[in-house]
Design a protein around this motif. Structure first.
Motif, PDB file in Angstrom:
ATOM      1  N   GLN A 265      -7.002   5.767  -0.685  1.00  0.00           N
ATOM      2  CA  GLN A 265      -6.707   5.467  -2.091  1.00  0.00           C
ATOM      3  C   GLN A 265      -6.525   3.966  -2.331  1.00  0.00           C
ATOM      4  OE1 GLN A 265      -3.196   7.823  -2.926  1.00  0.00           O
ATOM      5  NE2 GLN A 265      -4.270   9.770  -2.728  1.00  0.00           N
TER       6      GLN A 265
ATOM      7  N   ALA B  95      -2.126  10.512   5.007  1.00  0.00           N
ATOM      8  CA  ALA B  95      -3.464  10.283   4.467  1.00  0.00           C
ATOM      9  C   ALA B  95      -4.546  10.698   5.457  1.00  0.00           C
ATOM     10  CB  ALA B  95      -3.626   8.804   4.099  1.00  0.00           C
TER      11      ALA B  95
ATOM     12  N   PHE C 226       4.880   9.674  -3.120  1.00  0.00           N
ATOM     13  CA  PHE C 226       4.190   8.549  -2.500  1.00  0.00           C
ATOM     14  C   PHE C 226       4.743   8.353  -1.084  1.00  0.00           C
ATOM     15  CE2 PHE C 226       3.500   7.358  -6.959  1.00  0.00           C
ATOM     16  CZ  PHE C 226       2.158   6.972  -6.917  1.00  0.00           C
TER      17      PHE C 226
ATOM     18  N   GLU D  22     -11.646   4.959   0.130  1.00  0.00           N
ATOM     19  CA  GLU D  22     -11.524   6.177  -0.674  1.00  0.00           C
ATOM     20  C   GLU D  22     -10.504   7.129  -0.068  1.00  0.00           C
ATOM     21  OE1 GLU D  22     -14.337   9.823  -2.387  1.00  0.00           O
ATOM     22  OE2 GLU D  22     -15.233   8.104  -1.360  1.00  0.00           O
TER      23      GLU D  22
ATOM     24  N   ARG E 154      -4.668  14.500   5.734  1.00  0.00           N
ATOM     25  CA  ARG E 154      -5.328  15.050   4.554  1.00  0.00           C
ATOM     26  C   ARG E 154      -6.836  14.810   4.615  1.00  0.00           C
ATOM     27  NH1 ARG E 154      -2.768  19.055   1.942  1.00  0.00           N
ATOM     28  NH2 ARG E 154      -0.555  18.563   1.685  1.00  0.00           N
TER      29      ARG E 154
ATOM     30  N   TRP F 293       0.817  -1.219   0.000  1.00  0.00           N
ATOM     31  CA  TRP F 293       0.000   0.000   0.000  1.00  0.00           C
ATOM     32  C   TRP F 293       0.848   1.266   0.000  1.00  0.00           C
ATOM     33  CZ3 TRP F 293      -0.309   3.995   3.622  1.00  0.00           C
ATOM     34  CH2 TRP F 293      -1.315   4.940   3.354  1.00  0.00           C
TER      35      TRP F 293
ATOM     36  N   ASN G 161      -3.678  -1.283  -5.234  1.00  0.00           N
ATOM     37  CA  ASN G 161      -3.074  -0.605  -4.084  1.00  0.00           C
ATOM     38  C   ASN G 161      -3.782  -1.087  -2.809  1.00  0.00           C
ATOM     39  OD1 ASN G 161      -1.307   1.282  -2.817  1.00  0.00           O
ATOM     40  ND2 ASN G 161      -2.966   2.782  -2.705  1.00  0.00           N
TER      41      ASN G 161
ATOM     42  N   GLU H  78      -1.473  15.742  -7.028  1.00  0.00           N
ATOM     43  CA  GLU H  78      -1.735  15.299  -8.393  1.00  0.00           C
ATOM     44  C   GLU H  78      -0.463  15.396  -9.233  1.00  0.00           C
ATOM     45  OE1 GLU H  78      -4.628  14.113  -9.198  1.00  0.00           O
ATOM     46  OE2 GLU H  78      -5.706  14.663  -7.363  1.00  0.00           O
TER      47      GLU H  78
ATOM     48  N   PHE I 166       0.300   5.837  -0.395  1.00  0.00           N
ATOM     49  CA  PHE I 166      -0.602   6.990  -0.509  1.00  0.00           C
ATOM     50  C   PHE I 166       0.089   8.066  -1.328  1.00  0.00           C
ATOM     51  CE2 PHE I 166      -2.105  11.169   0.942  1.00  0.00           C
ATOM     52  CZ  PHE I 166      -3.475  11.032   0.726  1.00  0.00           C
ATOM     53  N   ARG I 167      -0.604   8.547  -2.343  1.00  0.00           N
ATOM     54  CA  ARG I 167      -0.040   9.600  -3.178  1.00  0.00           C
ATOM     55  C   ARG I 167      -0.618  10.946  -2.757  1.00  0.00           C
ATOM     56  NH1 ARG I 167       1.098   8.927  -9.554  1.00  0.00           N
ATOM     57  NH2 ARG I 167       2.669  10.569  -9.707  1.00  0.00           N
ATOM     58  N   GLU I 168       0.273  11.860  -2.394  1.00  0.00           N
ATOM     59  CA  GLU I 168      -0.167  13.164  -1.933  1.00  0.00           C
ATOM     60  C   GLU I 168      -0.083  14.160  -3.085  1.00  0.00           C
ATOM     61  OE1 GLU I 168       0.528  16.030   1.931  1.00  0.00           O
ATOM     62  OE2 GLU I 168       2.283  15.122   0.985  1.00  0.00           O
TER      63      GLU I 168
ATOM     64  N   THR J  76      -7.191   0.466  -3.815  1.00  0.00           N
ATOM     65  CA  THR J  76      -7.733  -0.158  -5.024  1.00  0.00           C
ATOM     66  C   THR J  76      -7.212  -1.584  -5.088  1.00  0.00           C
ATOM     67  OG1 THR J  76      -5.857   0.504  -6.419  1.00  0.00           O
ATOM     68  CG2 THR J  76      -7.700   2.081  -6.216  1.00  0.00           C
TER      69      THR J  76
END
Length: 237
Positions: A174, A136, A126, A171, A139, A114, A179, A120, A116-118, A176
């Motif tokens: 993040q 995460a 990551f 959600e 945020r 796993w 991930n 865009e 987390f992308r902070e 998926t």
């Protein structure tokens, strides 16, 4: 019953019981652990050596959730303070309690896959493990994920915590198929139980049902100083 709980939550009791467990292990009465005191000097030297390598100036930062909020050298506490704007010191303290308690409870092993992308874009960093979970959850807090009313996003409310589920946390983190995160359902259940505990405490004290009520319990009566034992007692309660 309350007196018994107070005794069990007292640091002196915790130390006493911990010492008894340690002695039981040392005596060979544990089926799961073994204590070899002859290796303690070796362990201490290994820790000291690593500490000197990583912090040659001797300035060792506190290990805490707030340090995880600084992952990547980003002062995210400043972001929170900026968003809190003209909040009073008491309101700011309650918000600090809210985000720290919720974030710590969400921090359990996420698994090695796993991240987390902070932000865009391809340059967005990551983060993984405790740092990723810390970033995460902060945020999420800034986005109002733990607040019941959208008009007051910078808080964690029992009502909001009690309605959180694994889908909402997926959600937020993040998550998926590509991930995956370990223990997502357990994290959601833990926050629901936190909401239940806060509702019960609010019913006893008349305070808001949020982790920030700990601030009010600790400063009740106008106290300006509290002991570590008092903080632990309120937290355990």
């Amino acid at each position: 019953m309350n007196d018994a709980l107070a005794v069990l939550r007292d640091p002196a009791t915790i130390r006493l019981r911990s010492a008894a467990i340690t002695q039981a292990v040392a005596d060979g009465r544990s089926g799961w652990f073994r204590l070899d005191r002859s290796r303690l000097d070796e362990v201490a030297e290994r820790v000291a050596t690593l500490t000197r390598e990583r912090f040659p100036d001797g300035r060792i930062p506190f290990h805490s959730r707030w340090r995880h909020f600084e992952a990547g050298g980003v002062d995210r506490r400043a972001l929170l303070d900026e968003r809190l704007g003209h909040a009073t010191p008491a309101e700011r303290a309650r918000a600090y309690f809210d985000v720290a308690v919720v974030s710590v409870l969400l921090d359990a092993g996420a698994g090695g896959a796993w991240r987390f992308r902070e932000g865009e874009g391809d340059e967005a960093p990551f983060y993984s493990r405790s740092e990723g979970l810390g970033v995460a959850s902060l945020r999420g807090f800034l986005a109002g994920a733990f607040a019941f009313e959208s008009a007051e996003p910078l808080r964690a409310d029992a009502a909001a915590l009690r309605r959180l589920d694994a889908r909402a946390l997926a959600e937020l983190f993040q998550v998926t198929a590509d991930n995956p995160m370990v223990g997502l359902e357990g994290r959601a259940a833990l926050l629901v139980r936190l909401g239940d505990a806060l509702m019960a405490e609010s019913g006893r004290s008349g305070l808001e049902s949020r982790p920030g009520l700990m601030y009010d319990l600790l400063v009740a009566g106008g106290r300006s100083e509290v002991t570590a034992a008092e903080i632990l007692g309120v937290l355990l309660r």
